[in-house]
Design a protein around this motif. Sequence first.
Motif, PDB file in Angstrom:
ATOM      1  N   ALA A   1      47.836  38.081  57.878  1.00  0.00           N
ATOM      2  CA  ALA A   1      48.051  38.579  59.239  1.00  0.00           C
ATOM      3  C   ALA A   1      48.122  40.104  59.272  1.00  0.00           C
ATOM      4  N   LEU A   2      48.597  40.704  58.199  1.00  0.00           N
ATOM      5  CA  LEU A   2      48.721  42.157  58.155  1.00  0.00           C
ATOM      6  C   LEU A   2      47.370  42.862  58.206  1.00  0.00           C
ATOM      7  N   ASP A   3      46.309  42.172  57.768  1.00  0.00           N
ATOM      8  CA  ASP A   3      44.977  42.779  57.803  1.00  0.00           C
ATOM      9  C   ASP A   3      44.570  43.176  59.219  1.00  0.00           C
ATOM     10  N   GLY A   4      44.991  42.407  60.212  1.00  0.00           N
ATOM     11  CA  GLY A   4      44.636  42.690  61.593  1.00  0.00           C
ATOM     12  C   GLY A   4      45.690  43.471  62.356  1.00  0.00           C
ATOM     13  N   LEU A   5      46.700  43.979  61.671  1.00  0.00           N
ATOM     14  CA  LEU A   5      47.807  44.661  62.340  1.00  0.00           C
ATOM     15  C   LEU A   5      47.961  46.110  61.866  1.00  0.00           C
ATOM     16  N   LYS A   6      46.851  46.826  61.817  1.00  0.00           N
ATOM     17  CA  LYS A   6      46.889  48.220  61.378  1.00  0.00           C
ATOM     18  C   LYS A   6      47.751  49.043  62.335  1.00  0.00           C
ATOM     19  N   PRO A   7      48.655  49.847  61.797  1.00  0.00           N
ATOM     20  CA  PRO A   7      49.488  50.694  62.662  1.00  0.00           C
ATOM     21  C   PRO A   7      48.656  51.680  63.474  1.00  0.00           C
ATOM     22  N   GLY A   8      49.069  51.878  64.709  1.00  0.00           N
ATOM     23  CA  GLY A   8      48.437  52.857  65.580  1.00  0.00           C
ATOM     24  C   GLY A   8      49.246  54.132  65.683  1.00  0.00           C
ATOM     25  N   PHE A   9      50.478  54.105  65.140  1.00  0.00           N
ATOM     26  CA  PHE A   9      51.388  55.244  65.208  1.00  0.00           C
ATOM     27  C   PHE A   9      52.049  55.447  63.858  1.00  0.00           C
ATOM     28  N   GLU A  10      52.322  56.697  63.539  1.00  0.00           N
ATOM     29  CA  GLU A  10      53.192  57.037  62.417  1.00  0.00           C
ATOM     30  C   GLU A  10      54.349  57.830  63.012  1.00  0.00           C
ATOM     31  N   LEU A  11      55.540  57.279  62.883  1.00  0.00           N
ATOM     32  CA  LEU A  11      56.739  57.904  63.434  1.00  0.00           C
ATOM     33  C   LEU A  11      57.422  58.768  62.372  1.00  0.00           C
ATOM     34  N   PHE A  12      58.036  59.858  62.809  1.00  0.00           N
ATOM     35  CA  PHE A  12      58.677  60.814  61.910  1.00  0.00           C
ATOM     36  C   PHE A  12      57.687  61.273  60.836  1.00  0.00           C
ATOM     37  N   SER A  13      56.447  61.526  61.265  1.00  0.00           N
ATOM     38  CA  SER A  13      55.385  61.880  60.322  1.00  0.00           C
ATOM     39  C   SER A  13      55.664  63.185  59.581  1.00  0.00           C
ATOM     40  N   ASP A  14      56.484  64.057  60.163  1.00  0.00           N
ATOM     41  CA  ASP A  14      56.836  65.297  59.471  1.00  0.00           C
ATOM     42  C   ASP A  14      57.771  65.048  58.290  1.00  0.00           C
ATOM     43  N   LEU A  15      58.345  63.841  58.197  1.00  0.00           N
ATOM     44  CA  LEU A  15      59.206  63.487  57.070  1.00  0.00           C
ATOM     45  C   LEU A  15      58.449  62.704  55.985  1.00  0.00           C
ATOM     46  N   ARG A  16      57.145  62.462  56.206  1.00  0.00           N
ATOM     47  CA  ARG A  16      56.323  61.730  55.236  1.00  0.00           C
ATOM     48  C   ARG A  16      56.380  62.445  53.887  1.00  0.00           C
ATOM     49  N   VAL A  17      56.518  61.691  52.805  1.00  0.00           N
ATOM     50  CA  VAL A  17      56.504  62.301  51.475  1.00  0.00           C
ATOM     51  C   VAL A  17      55.115  62.865  51.207  1.00  0.00           C
ATOM     52  N   GLY A  18      55.058  63.939  50.447  1.00  0.00           N
ATOM     53  CA  GLY A  18      53.830  64.682  50.258  1.00  0.00           C
ATOM     54  C   GLY A  18      52.687  63.914  49.629  1.00  0.00           C
ATOM     55  N   TRP A  19      52.964  62.902  48.842  1.00  0.00           N
ATOM     56  CA  TRP A  19      51.882  62.171  48.164  1.00  0.00           C
ATOM     57  C   TRP A  19      51.422  60.926  48.918  1.00  0.00           C
ATOM     58  N   VAL A  20      51.967  60.698  50.127  1.00  0.00           N
ATOM     59  CA  VAL A  20      51.499  59.601  50.984  1.00  0.00           C
ATOM     60  C   VAL A  20      50.572  60.201  52.032  1.00  0.00           C
ATOM     61  N   ALA A  21      49.343  59.698  52.083  1.00  0.00           N
ATOM     62  CA  ALA A  21      48.342  60.234  53.005  1.00  0.00           C
ATOM     63  C   ALA A  21      48.582  59.754  54.436  1.00  0.00           C
TER      64      ALA A  21
ATOM     65  N   ALA B   1      57.125  44.261  59.071  1.00  0.00           N
ATOM     66  CA  ALA B   1      55.845  43.577  58.862  1.00  0.00           C
ATOM     67  C   ALA B   1      55.783  42.820  57.544  1.00  0.00           C
ATOM     68  N   GLY B   2      56.444  43.305  56.527  1.00  0.00           N
ATOM     69  CA  GLY B   2      56.414  42.646  55.227  1.00  0.00           C
ATOM     70  C   GLY B   2      57.129  41.310  55.189  1.00  0.00           C
ATOM     71  N   THR B   3      57.841  40.962  56.261  1.00  0.00           N
ATOM     72  CA  THR B   3      58.537  39.674  56.302  1.00  0.00           C
ATOM     73  C   THR B   3      57.662  38.548  56.838  1.00  0.00           C
ATOM     74  N   LEU B   4      56.453  38.877  57.343  1.00  0.00           N
ATOM     75  CA  LEU B   4      55.581  37.828  57.879  1.00  0.00           C
ATOM     76  C   LEU B   4      55.181  36.851  56.778  1.00  0.00           C
ATOM     77  N   ASP B   5      55.178  35.573  57.107  1.00  0.00           N
ATOM     78  CA  ASP B   5      54.813  34.536  56.141  1.00  0.00           C
ATOM     79  C   ASP B   5      53.323  34.548  55.821  1.00  0.00           C
ATOM     80  N   ASP B   6      52.490  34.849  56.813  1.00  0.00           N
ATOM     81  CA  ASP B   6      51.041  34.885  56.626  1.00  0.00           C
ATOM     82  C   ASP B   6      50.646  36.284  56.167  1.00  0.00           C
ATOM     83  N   VAL B   7      50.465  36.464  54.862  1.00  0.00           N
ATOM     84  CA  VAL B   7      50.153  37.796  54.343  1.00  0.00           C
ATOM     85  C   VAL B   7      48.807  38.309  54.850  1.00  0.00           C
TER      86      VAL B   7
END
Length: 136
Positions: free
Chosen positions: A105-125, A97-103
Amino acid sequence: MASTGSCFCSKVRISFEGEPIRQATCHCYDCRKISGSTYSTNLIVPGAGFKLLSGEPKAISKTADSGNTVTSHFCGDCGTTLWRDGPSFGENKVVKAGTLDDVKALDGLKPGFELFSDLRVGWVAELPDTVQKTAM
């Protein structure tokens, strides 16, 4: 709707037609390495509408944390990974997503899934209102 993206040095450019099939963050160790951060934000787009507009990306394939083969396509000059693909995605492409030219555009593209969420670092909500998928 056509969206365009590029690497940091703009030598490799991509586009895709239409809306993404799915948006997801991924906390797997591969995505950490590829993004140089704690996770990556991805847009799964139909392969039929995906195009390489310019440049000649390099590619590297490996067995991902899921056990599936995944190929990363990146700029050989600046190192930016633009998309990934592999048999588990079918014809779809996983655009970083960070490669999109229109920055904006990301406002309307909120993730609906978090993959490998059990590997999320502890300080990321956990993202509110997202489906949490743990490692396979």
